[in-house]
Design a protein around this motif. Structure first.
Motif, PDB file in Angstrom:
ATOM      1  N   PRO A  60       0.835  -1.207   0.000  1.00 37.33           N
ATOM      2  CA  PRO A  60       0.000   0.000   0.000  1.00 37.33           C
ATOM      3  C   PRO A  60       0.867   1.254   0.000  1.00 37.33           C
ATOM      4  O   PRO A  60       1.997   1.260   0.499  1.00 37.33           O
ATOM      5  CB  PRO A  60      -0.782  -0.115   1.316  1.00 37.33           C
ATOM      6  CG  PRO A  60      -0.620  -1.543   1.759  1.00 37.33           C
ATOM      7  CD  PRO A  60       0.714  -1.972   1.241  1.00 37.33           C
ATOM      8  N   ALA A  61       0.325   2.322  -0.557  1.00 39.18           N
ATOM      9  CA  ALA A  61       1.071   3.576  -0.581  1.00 39.18           C
ATOM     10  C   ALA A  61       1.193   4.186   0.800  1.00 39.18           C
ATOM     11  O   ALA A  61       2.147   4.927   1.069  1.00 39.18           O
ATOM     12  CB  ALA A  61       0.381   4.556  -1.534  1.00 39.18           C
ATOM     13  N   GLU A  62       0.259   3.861   1.682  1.00 40.38           N
ATOM     14  CA  GLU A  62       0.246   4.525   2.993  1.00 40.38           C
ATOM     15  C   GLU A  62       0.096   3.545   4.153  1.00 40.38           C
ATOM     16  O   GLU A  62      -0.424   3.906   5.208  1.00 40.38           O
ATOM     17  CB  GLU A  62      -0.873   5.565   3.030  1.00 40.38           C
ATOM     18  CG  GLU A  62      -0.704   6.682   2.005  1.00 40.38           C
ATOM     19  CD  GLU A  62      -1.792   7.734   2.092  1.00 40.38           C
ATOM     20  OE1 GLU A  62      -2.709   7.552   2.918  1.00 40.38           O
ATOM     21  OE2 GLU A  62      -1.730   8.707   1.336  1.00 40.38           O
ATOM     22  N   ALA A  63       0.582   2.318   3.979  1.00 36.77           N
ATOM     23  CA  ALA A  63       0.516   1.336   5.073  1.00 36.77           C
ATOM     24  C   ALA A  63       1.625   0.315   4.879  1.00 36.77           C
ATOM     25  O   ALA A  63       2.324   0.320   3.860  1.00 36.77           O
ATOM     26  CB  ALA A  63      -0.859   0.658   5.098  1.00 36.77           C
ATOM     27  N   ALA A  64       1.783  -0.546   5.860  1.00 35.11           N
ATOM     28  CA  ALA A  64       2.841  -1.547   5.798  1.00 35.11           C
ATOM     29  C   ALA A  64       2.506  -2.622   4.767  1.00 35.11           C
ATOM     30  O   ALA A  64       1.335  -2.961   4.560  1.00 35.11           O
ATOM     31  CB  ALA A  64       3.031  -2.183   7.168  1.00 35.11           C
ATOM     32  N   PRO A  65       3.520  -3.190   4.108  1.00 35.56           N
ATOM     33  CA  PRO A  65       3.288  -4.256   3.131  1.00 35.56           C
ATOM     34  C   PRO A  65       2.789  -5.536   3.805  1.00 35.56           C
ATOM     35  O   PRO A  65       3.108  -5.813   4.977  1.00 35.56           O
ATOM     36  CB  PRO A  65       4.669  -4.481   2.506  1.00 35.56           C
ATOM     37  CG  PRO A  65       5.476  -3.287   2.881  1.00 35.56           C
ATOM     38  CD  PRO A  65       4.940  -2.808   4.181  1.00 35.56           C
ATOM     39  N   VAL A  66       2.040  -6.322   3.042  1.00 34.97           N
ATOM     40  CA  VAL A  66       1.530  -7.605   3.516  1.00 34.97           C
ATOM     41  C   VAL A  66       1.792  -8.648   2.433  1.00 34.97           C
ATOM     42  O   VAL A  66       1.452  -8.435   1.267  1.00 34.97           O
ATOM     43  CB  VAL A  66       0.016  -7.540   3.821  1.00 34.97           C
ATOM     44  CG1 VAL A  66      -0.485  -8.902   4.304  1.00 34.97           C
ATOM     45  CG2 VAL A  66      -0.293  -6.457   4.852  1.00 34.97           C
ATOM     46  N   LEU A  67       2.382  -9.765   2.832  1.00 37.92           N
ATOM     47  CA  LEU A  67       2.582 -10.879   1.911  1.00 37.92           C
ATOM     48  C   LEU A  67       1.451 -11.878   2.123  1.00 37.92           C
ATOM     49  O   LEU A  67       1.368 -12.520   3.171  1.00 37.92           O
ATOM     50  CB  LEU A  67       3.931 -11.555   2.144  1.00 37.92           C
ATOM     51  CG  LEU A  67       4.229 -12.772   1.254  1.00 37.92           C
ATOM     52  CD1 LEU A  67       4.250 -12.380  -0.222  1.00 37.92           C
ATOM     53  CD2 LEU A  67       5.541 -13.430   1.654  1.00 37.92           C
ATOM     54  N   VAL A  68       0.572 -11.981   1.139  1.00 32.68           N
ATOM     55  CA  VAL A  68      -0.529 -12.940   1.179  1.00 32.68           C
ATOM     56  C   VAL A  68      -0.044 -14.208   0.492  1.00 32.68           C
ATOM     57  O   VAL A  68       0.338 -14.184  -0.685  1.00 32.68           O
ATOM     58  CB  VAL A  68      -1.768 -12.359   0.468  1.00 32.68           C
ATOM     59  CG1 VAL A  68      -2.868 -13.414   0.371  1.00 32.68           C
ATOM     60  CG2 VAL A  68      -2.265 -11.116   1.202  1.00 32.68           C
ATOM     61  N   VAL A  69      -0.096 -15.335   1.215  1.00 35.18           N
ATOM     62  CA  VAL A  69       0.499 -16.557   0.682  1.00 35.18           C
ATOM     63  C   VAL A  69      -0.293 -17.772   1.173  1.00 35.18           C
ATOM     64  O   VAL A  69      -0.788 -17.776   2.311  1.00 35.18           O
ATOM     65  CB  VAL A  69       1.988 -16.669   1.106  1.00 35.18           C
ATOM     66  CG1 VAL A  69       2.136 -16.728   2.608  1.00 35.18           C
ATOM     67  CG2 VAL A  69       2.676 -17.847   0.445  1.00 35.18           C
ATOM     68  N   PRO A  70      -0.467 -18.797   0.328  1.00 33.57           N
ATOM     69  CA  PRO A  70      -1.123 -20.024   0.802  1.00 33.57           C
ATOM     70  C   PRO A  70      -0.347 -20.604   1.987  1.00 33.57           C
ATOM     71  O   PRO A  70       0.887 -20.633   1.973  1.00 33.57           O
ATOM     72  CB  PRO A  70      -1.060 -20.949  -0.413  1.00 33.57           C
ATOM     73  CG  PRO A  70      -0.876 -20.053  -1.582  1.00 33.57           C
ATOM     74  CD  PRO A  70      -0.067 -18.898  -1.087  1.00 33.57           C
ATOM     75  N   LYS A  71      -1.059 -21.069   2.986  1.00 26.91           N
ATOM     76  CA  LYS A  71      -0.397 -21.547   4.195  1.00 26.91           C
ATOM     77  C   LYS A  71       0.548 -22.701   3.893  1.00 26.91           C
ATOM     78  O   LYS A  71       1.630 -22.802   4.485  1.00 26.91           O
ATOM     79  CB  LYS A  71      -1.446 -21.993   5.227  1.00 26.91           C
ATOM     80  CG  LYS A  71      -0.865 -22.254   6.609  1.00 26.91           C
ATOM     81  CD  LYS A  71      -1.968 -22.384   7.653  1.00 26.91           C
ATOM     82  CE  LYS A  71      -1.378 -22.492   9.059  1.00 26.91           C
ATOM     83  NZ  LYS A  71      -2.451 -22.550  10.092  1.00 26.91           N
ATOM     84  N   LEU A  72       0.190 -23.563   2.938  1.00 30.35           N
ATOM     85  CA  LEU A  72       1.046 -24.700   2.637  1.00 30.35           C
ATOM     86  C   LEU A  72       2.338 -24.278   1.955  1.00 30.35           C
ATOM     87  O   LEU A  72       3.308 -25.060   1.907  1.00 30.35           O
ATOM     88  CB  LEU A  72       0.301 -25.742   1.789  1.00 30.35           C
ATOM     89  CG  LEU A  72       0.175 -25.523   0.276  1.00 30.35           C
ATOM     90  CD1 LEU A  72      -0.309 -26.795  -0.387  1.00 30.35           C
ATOM     91  CD2 LEU A  72      -0.714 -24.367  -0.058  1.00 30.35           C
ATOM     92  N   GLU A  73       2.382 -23.052   1.421  1.00 30.84           N
ATOM     93  CA  GLU A  73       3.584 -22.581   0.749  1.00 30.84           C
ATOM     94  C   GLU A  73       4.358 -21.551   1.574  1.00 30.84           C
ATOM     95  O   GLU A  73       5.440 -21.118   1.184  1.00 30.84           O
ATOM     96  CB  GLU A  73       3.220 -21.995  -0.620  1.00 30.84           C
ATOM     97  CG  GLU A  73       2.690 -23.069  -1.568  1.00 30.84           C
ATOM     98  CD  GLU A  73       2.189 -22.505  -2.893  1.00 30.84           C
ATOM     99  OE1 GLU A  73       2.226 -21.275  -3.054  1.00 30.84           O
ATOM    100  OE2 GLU A  73       1.772 -23.307  -3.751  1.00 30.84           O
ATOM    101  N   ALA A  74       3.815 -21.178   2.735  1.00 27.67           N
ATOM    102  CA  ALA A  74       4.462 -20.174   3.580  1.00 27.67           C
ATOM    103  C   ALA A  74       5.875 -20.560   4.011  1.00 27.67           C
ATOM    104  O   ALA A  74       6.750 -19.684   4.102  1.00 27.67           O
ATOM    105  CB  ALA A  74       3.592 -19.886   4.800  1.00 27.67           C
TER     106      ALA A  74
END
Length: 378
Positions: A60-74
């Motif tokens: 996001p331009a104005e918030a912290a990054p988030v990595l969305v990832v399938p749990k089995l691949e985390a």
């Protein structure tokens, strides 16, 4: 899924993420949505791949990054220093809607930039989840950052250049009369790995008339005495940065009497193009420096591609050294300088180095001689 994690230091990654957030804001987008690939590796030091399950770095331009990832691949991202980078990890499992998860992170988004290599399955899934958000490409935003290599990236390019130079130095071991291009190519591919690359990304062995096709790969053609042979090879080192170097060889004495004179023109053109590189020069002017010499010698119709392409985590990336590109060169930009002369049905030649724009000029990461190398006929 396999995830490749490079040794990029966390401080450098943190700077890249912060610059990316600022670039997103300047571009008027609420967030960048980055899929696995070279852009993700640039930002997190991790490559990977994404098939039917969505993996997406939300910046996001104005918030912290988030990595969305399938749990089995985390677990594939365990080596990413998410804590040091201020990146939150958000997992999902089969049966849940990952696109809705991304949308929940951007409740007020009106414009999002999706990674250029994100597959249509995920692009359309995100469009459904964010119906009120305009989608634009992230490439124009990210390429402005990736074009200018930092010191760590330049060091990786030097490492890759030295590794591919070592392969070219061994060419007499592989390139011999009586062998096929396929046989020679297999040995070169093995040597690329032996000399320090993670994999061999590409091997071109263009012998005789095949050398007149710039993107010829390999064939069962048997290499003959007198052949001119174009060898274009490269691949990534462990850090993910690529080599790409072309040299031209001849098996004994050239069959055609015009080879030496024509090759001298090519040497002059490549030398002039490299000499033209410095901050402030337009990319198109480097192309013109090579092209004019080749045209003046009567070979203009046989130089059928741009003079160069950017290189880094991708073999081909911005900036492109081509007519019409009025981009001023800046320190840290890295690209190939590779003019060629290709005479259909006869033979071709190319000389290619990777160069980096310095504060006051240019540095080549390839050090092998540019002369037409005559290999012994055994």
């Amino acid at each position: 899924m396999s995830t490749t994690v490079s040794a990029t230091n966390p401080a450098a990654l943190a700077r890249r993420l912060e610059r990316t957030r600022a670039a997103a804001a300047n571009a008027g987008v609420d967030a960048l949505l980055m899929a696995p690939g070279s852009d993700l590796r640039y930002l997190l030091g991790a490559g990977g791949s994404s098939f039917e399950r969505l993996t997406c770095l939300v910046v996001p331009a104005e918030a912290a990054p988030v990595l969305v990832v399938p749990k089995l691949e985390a677990p594939g991202y365990d080596a990413v220093p998410t804590g040091e980078l201020g990146v939150e990890l958000s997992t999902w499992v089969d049966g849940e809607d990952p696109y809705a998860l991304v949308a929940s992170l951007l409740p007020k988004a009106s414009r999002v930039a999706v990674g250029d290599v994100m597959v249509a399955l995920h692009v359309l899934g995100l469009r459904r989840a964010l119906p009120d958000a305009e989608q634009v490409l992230a490439g124009p935003i990210v390429r402005e950052l990736r074009m200018r290599k930092d010191a760590e990236e330049v060091d990786a390019l030097r490492e890759a250049g030295a590794a591919i130079d070592r392969v070219h130095a061994r060419m007499a071991e592989f390139l011999q009369v009586g062998r096929t291009e396929n046989e020679v190519g297999a040995d070169i591919a093995a040597a690329i790995v032996e000399e320090g690359h993670a994999v061999a990304d590409f091997v071109i062995v263009g012998s005789g008339p095949n050398g007149a096709s710039p993107h010829h790969s390999l064939s069962d053609r048997v290499i003959e005495a007198g052949d001119v042979v174009v060898i274009d090879i490269g691949g990534p080192v462990a850090a993910g940065y690529n080599s790409d170097s072309t040299r031209t060889y001849v098996m004994g004495e050239p069959r055609d009497t015009d080879v030496s004179k024509t090759y001298a023109v090519l040497q002059e053109a490549q030398r002039a193009a490299v000499a033209a590189v410095r901050p402030g020069v337009l990319a198109q002017d480097v192309d013109a420096a090579a092209r004019q010499i080749i045209a003046d010698a009567g070979f203009g119709e046989f130089f059928i591609h741009r003079t160069g392409h950017g290189i880094g985590l991708d073999v081909h990336e911005d900036p492109y050294i081509v007519a019409g590109n009025d981009l001023p060169l800046e320190p840290g930009m890295a690209f190939s300088v590779e003019p060629g002369i290709y005479q259909p049905g006869r033979w071709g030649a190319r000389i290619e180095d990777i160069v980096v724009v310095t504060e006051d000029g240019v540095e080549s990461v390839n050090k092998r001689p540019h002369e037409l190398v005559s290999l012994p006929v055994r």
